[in-house]
Scaffold this motif. Structure first.
Motif, PDB file in Angstrom:
ATOM      1  N   VAL A 166      60.947  21.956  -5.664  1.00  0.00           N
ATOM      2  CA  VAL A 166      60.011  22.015  -4.573  1.00  0.00           C
ATOM      3  C   VAL A 166      58.583  21.601  -5.062  1.00  0.00           C
ATOM      4  O   VAL A 166      57.892  20.963  -4.315  1.00  0.00           O
ATOM      5  N   ASN A 167      58.105  21.656  -6.291  1.00  0.00           N
ATOM      6  CA  ASN A 167      56.980  21.241  -6.614  1.00  0.00           C
ATOM      7  C   ASN A 167      56.604  19.869  -7.219  1.00  0.00           C
ATOM      8  O   ASN A 167      55.439  19.275  -7.063  1.00  0.00           O
ATOM      9  N   PHE A 168      57.816  19.141  -7.249  1.00  0.00           N
ATOM     10  CA  PHE A 168      57.465  17.610  -7.514  1.00  0.00           C
ATOM     11  C   PHE A 168      58.363  17.078  -6.696  1.00  0.00           C
ATOM     12  O   PHE A 168      57.460  16.231  -5.708  1.00  0.00           O
ATOM     13  N   PHE A 169      59.629  17.090  -6.539  1.00  0.00           N
ATOM     14  CA  PHE A 169      60.243  16.051  -5.426  1.00  0.00           C
ATOM     15  C   PHE A 169      60.073  16.250  -3.994  1.00  0.00           C
ATOM     16  O   PHE A 169      60.166  15.160  -3.661  1.00  0.00           O
ATOM     17  N   ALA A 170      59.775  17.469  -3.763  1.00  0.00           N
ATOM     18  CA  ALA A 170      59.735  17.730  -2.284  1.00  0.00           C
ATOM     19  C   ALA A 170      58.255  17.109  -2.117  1.00  0.00           C
ATOM     20  O   ALA A 170      58.068  16.552  -0.929  1.00  0.00           O
ATOM     21  N   VAL A 171      57.104  17.248  -2.855  1.00  0.00           N
ATOM     22  CA  VAL A 171      55.877  16.644  -2.790  1.00  0.00           C
ATOM     23  C   VAL A 171      56.049  15.248  -2.580  1.00  0.00           C
ATOM     24  O   VAL A 171      55.365  14.545  -1.429  1.00  0.00           O
ATOM     25  N   ILE A 172      56.537  14.448  -3.747  1.00  0.00           N
ATOM     26  CA  ILE A 172      56.306  13.181  -3.428  1.00  0.00           C
ATOM     27  C   ILE A 172      57.639  12.660  -2.202  1.00  0.00           C
ATOM     28  O   ILE A 172      57.030  11.566  -1.507  1.00  0.00           O
ATOM     29  N   ALA A 173      58.287  13.128  -1.731  1.00  0.00           N
ATOM     30  CA  ALA A 173      59.356  12.808  -0.599  1.00  0.00           C
ATOM     31  C   ALA A 173      58.452  12.902   0.531  1.00  0.00           C
ATOM     32  O   ALA A 173      58.590  12.128   1.529  1.00  0.00           O
ATOM     33  N   THR A 174      57.820  14.057   0.584  1.00  0.00           N
ATOM     34  CA  THR A 174      57.024  14.036   1.928  1.00  0.00           C
ATOM     35  C   THR A 174      55.782  13.272   2.217  1.00  0.00           C
ATOM     36  O   THR A 174      55.467  12.575   3.095  1.00  0.00           O
ATOM     37  N   VAL A 175      55.178  12.964   0.881  1.00  0.00           N
ATOM     38  CA  VAL A 175      53.916  12.311   0.770  1.00  0.00           C
ATOM     39  C   VAL A 175      54.509  10.568   1.381  1.00  0.00           C
ATOM     40  O   VAL A 175      53.928   9.972   2.139  1.00  0.00           O
ATOM     41  N   GLU A 176      55.689  10.238   0.574  1.00  0.00           N
ATOM     42  CA  GLU A 176      56.073   8.786   1.096  1.00  0.00           C
ATOM     43  C   GLU A 176      56.549   8.895   2.466  1.00  0.00           C
ATOM     44  O   GLU A 176      56.513   7.803   2.965  1.00  0.00           O
ATOM     45  N   GLY A 177      57.264   9.810   2.872  1.00  0.00           N
ATOM     46  CA  GLY A 177      57.817  10.002   4.094  1.00  0.00           C
ATOM     47  C   GLY A 177      56.973   9.891   5.360  1.00  0.00           C
ATOM     48  O   GLY A 177      56.979   9.566   6.378  1.00  0.00           O
ATOM     49  N   LEU A 178      55.425  10.264   5.112  1.00  0.00           N
ATOM     50  CA  LEU A 178      54.212  10.636   5.826  1.00  0.00           C
ATOM     51  C   LEU A 178      53.428   9.176   5.736  1.00  0.00           C
ATOM     52  O   LEU A 178      52.289   9.146   6.509  1.00  0.00           O
TER      53      LEU A 178
END
Ligand code: NAD
Length: 254
Positions: free
Chosen positions: A85-97
């Motif tokens: 949640v604190n790292f991989f979800a952050v990066i995935a959503t930033v890159e996805g948006l």
């Protein structure tokens, strides 16, 4: 009116920021596991996809900013949930948006922590996160400790932000991060109630130089400024909002 998307808007710092942005007349798209415009469990690939697709559907013309605020405390179990949640979800959503942010020349405001500098940048867990290897980072952290899981995830997010500043700026998107100190939210209540972490965390809270821990508005006020036009030359900044704790612990490092 600006259009913001955020994760973690249901409680704590994110809920207060959402409240302030709505009160200022902006549109806020909130992604959360508990309540929001898009319900998603960001620890999973499906949840991250649902978050990205949901935001796309609600902001097809672009975003003024994205604030990946959702996070789990050092007491969450298994520890790899923190990493997810604190790292991989952050990066995935930033890159996805990213393309939505490019459309409006927007910004990303990451939520780091004043605990981030407490794990060295060359720690193998931090490096596994930055290498983008979710399985390896999760396997490693499940055999380590909650402090490293949490502070290391924040160290990795902050390093990722700094490493991508030039690339994103070239595409018109500014990346910044806020680093809160202890803030009285449900996350902190969970830590305070924990047999292993509670005592040490309360003791640390007693040492804050300004004499108190933060309320969510102390952090959200600064985040709202960082998202405003007045702050549009901020790029790559890590803004400690911690009542002086980081300066107390690391006076010579900045
Ligand atoms: P909080 O628990 O009140 O808020 C966290 C939010 O994230 C909640 O709305 C929760 O539902 C959401 N969330 C958790 N897991 C999720 C998942 N799997 N999928 C989707 N949403 C999920 O905590 P807070 O203190 O307001 O924390 C907000 C951010 O600030 C976090 O990133 C946290 O690490 C960071 N932070 C907090 C403190 C502090 O002392 N409270 C200090 C430094 C940094």
């Amino acid at each position: 009116m600006r259009i913001y998307a955020m994760t973690g808007g249901a409680t704590g710092i994110g809920a207060e920021l959402k409240r302030q942005l709505l009160a200022a007349g902006h549109k806020v798209i909130s992604v959360d596991i508990k309540e929001g415009d898009i319900l998603a469990d960001l620890s999973t690939a499906e949840g991250r996809e649902a978050a990205i697709e949901g935001v796309r559907a609600l902001a097809p013309d672009g975003l003024d900013a994205f604030i990946p605020c959702a996070g789990l405390p050092p007491v969450a179990k298994p520890l790899s949930l923190i990493t997810r949640v604190n790292f991989f979800a952050v990066i995935a959503t930033v890159e996805g948006l990213r393309d939505l942010l490019e459309k409006k020349q927007g910004s990303v405001l990451f939520v780091s922590s004043n605990s981030a500098p407490m794990v060295p940048s060359d720690d193998s867990y931090v490096q596994a996160c930055l290498a983008g290897d979710e399985d390896a980072a999760c396997a490693e952290i499940d055999a380590r400790d909650g402090h490293t899981a949490y502070a290391g995830s924040k160290r990795a997010v902050t390093m990722w932000m700094r490493r991508h500043v030039v690339e994103y700026a070239a595409a018109g998107v500014r990346l910044n991060a806020v680093a809160p100190g202890i803030t009285m939210t449900p996350l902190t209540e969970r830590v305070y109630a924990d047999a292993e972490f509670g005592g040490a965390m309360k003791e640390f809270g007693d040492t804050v130089p300004v004499g108190r821990t933060a309320q969510p508005a102390d952090i959200a006020n600064v985040m709202r400024f960082m998202l405003s036009d007045e702050a549009n030359y901020l790029c790559g900044s890590l803004f400690f909002v911690d009542g002086g704790s980081d300066a107390m612990l690391r006076p010579d490092d900045f």
